[in-house]
Design an enzyme around this catalytic site. Structure first.
Site, PDB file in Angstrom:
ATOM      1  CG  HIS A  75      -1.738   1.194   1.441  1.00 16.85           C
ATOM      2  ND1 HIS A  75      -3.104   1.188   1.315  1.00 16.85           N
ATOM      3  CD2 HIS A  75      -1.401   2.464   1.762  1.00 16.85           C
ATOM      4  CE1 HIS A  75      -3.568   2.408   1.549  1.00 16.85           C
ATOM      5  NE2 HIS A  75      -2.552   3.200   1.825  1.00 16.85           N
ATOM      6  CD  GLU A  76       1.962   3.762   3.624  1.00 12.25           C
ATOM      7  OE1 GLU A  76       2.367   4.837   3.148  1.00 12.25           O
ATOM      8  OE2 GLU A  76       0.833   3.629   4.127  1.00 12.25           O
ATOM      9  CG  HIS A  79       0.440   6.135  -0.834  1.00  9.74           C
ATOM     10  ND1 HIS A  79      -0.677   6.683  -1.403  1.00  9.74           N
ATOM     11  CD2 HIS A  79       0.022   5.530   0.303  1.00  9.74           C
ATOM     12  CE1 HIS A  79      -1.736   6.398  -0.640  1.00  9.74           C
ATOM     13  NE2 HIS A  79      -1.336   5.692   0.400  1.00  9.74           N
ATOM     14  CG  ASP A 176      -4.265   7.098   1.593  1.00  7.24           C
ATOM     15  OD1 ASP A 176      -3.330   7.800   1.994  1.00  7.24           O
ATOM     16  OD2 ASP A 176      -4.238   5.850   1.602  1.00  7.24           O
TER      17      ASP A 176
HETATM   18 ZN   LIG Z   1      -2.364   5.221   2.165  1.00  9.08          ZN
END
Ligand SMILES: [Zn+2]
Length: 390
Positions: A75-76, A79, A176
């Site tokens: 997930h990170e 980004h 987010d």
């Molecule tokens: Zn996030």
């Protein structure tokens, strides 16, 4: 807070760090997977209801917990990956108590970039969740002979990733979703105004979550099919409310300093003291000049560090008579402690926060002379005056 973390590896050039609180959450996840309810709710949350060997139980739960860690990391990474595509430098990704945090040099204020960076994480979590859930339902429909606990853990990993994605899409900072919302608002108004509007929406949302948590909690509904209260949602809402307020004040700070340069804020008088000055003498100089921070220089004008009132006030009176400035200064970092006159004041503030400093030395150019100092106190006063005159 992030200082208490260790680097565990590197992925696509980004250092991956673990904060010590993450170990507690990992342990909590292992215990949760191993002993969580299997049949009490509409969906399984753990292997607690299954008869099995405890070694196997904890081994499978540990594997699933580590896999969960990788999905958080992915997930990170999403980004970071999108941010890197837009030319943003990523310092590191730290996994801690609440999940992950990508430390980026400068999150672009361009709304078109900000929303893409923000949405990448939840999209990745949805994709991972989808793959796990499809695998689980595949196993079920094909009636494959597979060890039941494995199927349950596959389901839980899928379910948690979908929940993580939904949770991250809440339109409130620092989720987010809050950033996506701000980016869309910022297309029509200033960044500052968009932040304030997004923060307000986030706060309203937090209040709705508290009420929902008391009357008809969605988490409870998913688990039991009943409407009723649950404490988790209101607690989460309070956390979101506080975080939204912090984001607002940070953005106001950065927006206020927009366009202001180091040379506008720096101090060019009362800037330095000699390294062999006795502390007692420095203390009276500070009082006389009403100045709390000085750069420390050697006899030949070389920068040695900084000395602040906070550091000397900790010294007992009797020590002040024989200690000298060089006994108490924090060592000088020839890159992190210097800023150029023409750089943005915001950059000075960021550098101070990053390096835990309250002052920086200002130079005319990279190899140039030391022309002044800029301090947190000067920046704070300057911002107060800017706000007052606006
Ligand atoms: Zn996030």
């Amino acid at each position: 807070m992030l200082r208490t973390s260790i680097q565990v590896g590197k992925l696509i050039g980004i250092p991956i760090r673990l904060h010590f609180t993450f170990l507690f959450i990992l342990l909590g996840i292992i215990l949760g997977f191993a002993n969580g309810p299997t049949t009490e709710y509409r969906i399984p949350l753990g292997l607690g209801g299954i008869e099995m060997d405890s070694f196997l139980r904890y081994s499978l739960s540990s594997i699933a917990a580590v896999l969960f860690f990788f999905t958080l990391l992915l997930h990170e990474m999403s980004h970071s990956y999108v941010a890197m595509k837009f030319g943003t430098k990523i310092h590191s990704i730290t996994l801690f108590f609440f999940g992950g945090l990508a430390m980026m040099e400068d999150i672009p204020k361009d709304p078109g970039k900000e929303w893409r960076i923000a949405i990448a994480g939840p999209l990745m979590s949805f994709a991972i969740g989808g793959i796990f859930l499809l695998t689980y339902f595949g196993i079920k429909t094909l009636n494959l002979v597979i060890y039941d606990p494995v199927a349950i853990l596959v389901f839980i990993l899928g379910f948690f990733n979908v929940i993580l994605a939904c949770f991250n899409l809440l339109p409130a900072f620092p989720m987010d979703g809050g950033r996506v919302l701000r980016a869309f608002l910022a297309k029509k108004m200033s960044f500052l105004k968009a932040t304030k509007r997004a923060v307000l929406i986030g706060k309203i949302f937090a209040v709705i979550m508290v009420i929902a948590g008391i009357i008809a909690d969605p988490v409870r509904f998913i688990l039991t099919g009943e409407l009723g209260s649950n404490l988790f949602t209101p607690l989460l809402a309070i956390f979101l409310y506080i975080a939204a307020t912090e984001e607002e004040s940070a953005t106001i700070t950065f927006a206020t300093l927009e366009g202001i340069r180091v040379k506008n804020v720096m101090r060019t008088e009362r800037t330095s003291v000699l390294e062999d000055m006795p502390i007692a003498e420095l203390a009276s100089k500070m009082l006389e000049e009403k100045t709390a921070e000085y750069a420390v220089v050697s006899e030949n004008g070389e920068l040695k560090g900084f000395v602040t009132f906070d550091e000397i006030k900790k010294l007992p009176a009797e020590q002040r008579h024989f200690l000298r400035v060089f006994d108490v200064i924090s060592p000088f970092d020839s890159i992190g402690d210097i800023i150029l006159k023409e750089e943005e004041a915001v950059e000075a503030l960021k550098r101070m926060i990053r390096n835990k400093r309250i002052a920086l030395a200002v130079k005319e150019e990279v190899d140039g002379d030391f022309v002044g100092i800029i301090t947190k106190r000067d920046l704070a006063t300057y911002m107060e005056m800017l706000k007052g005159s606006a």
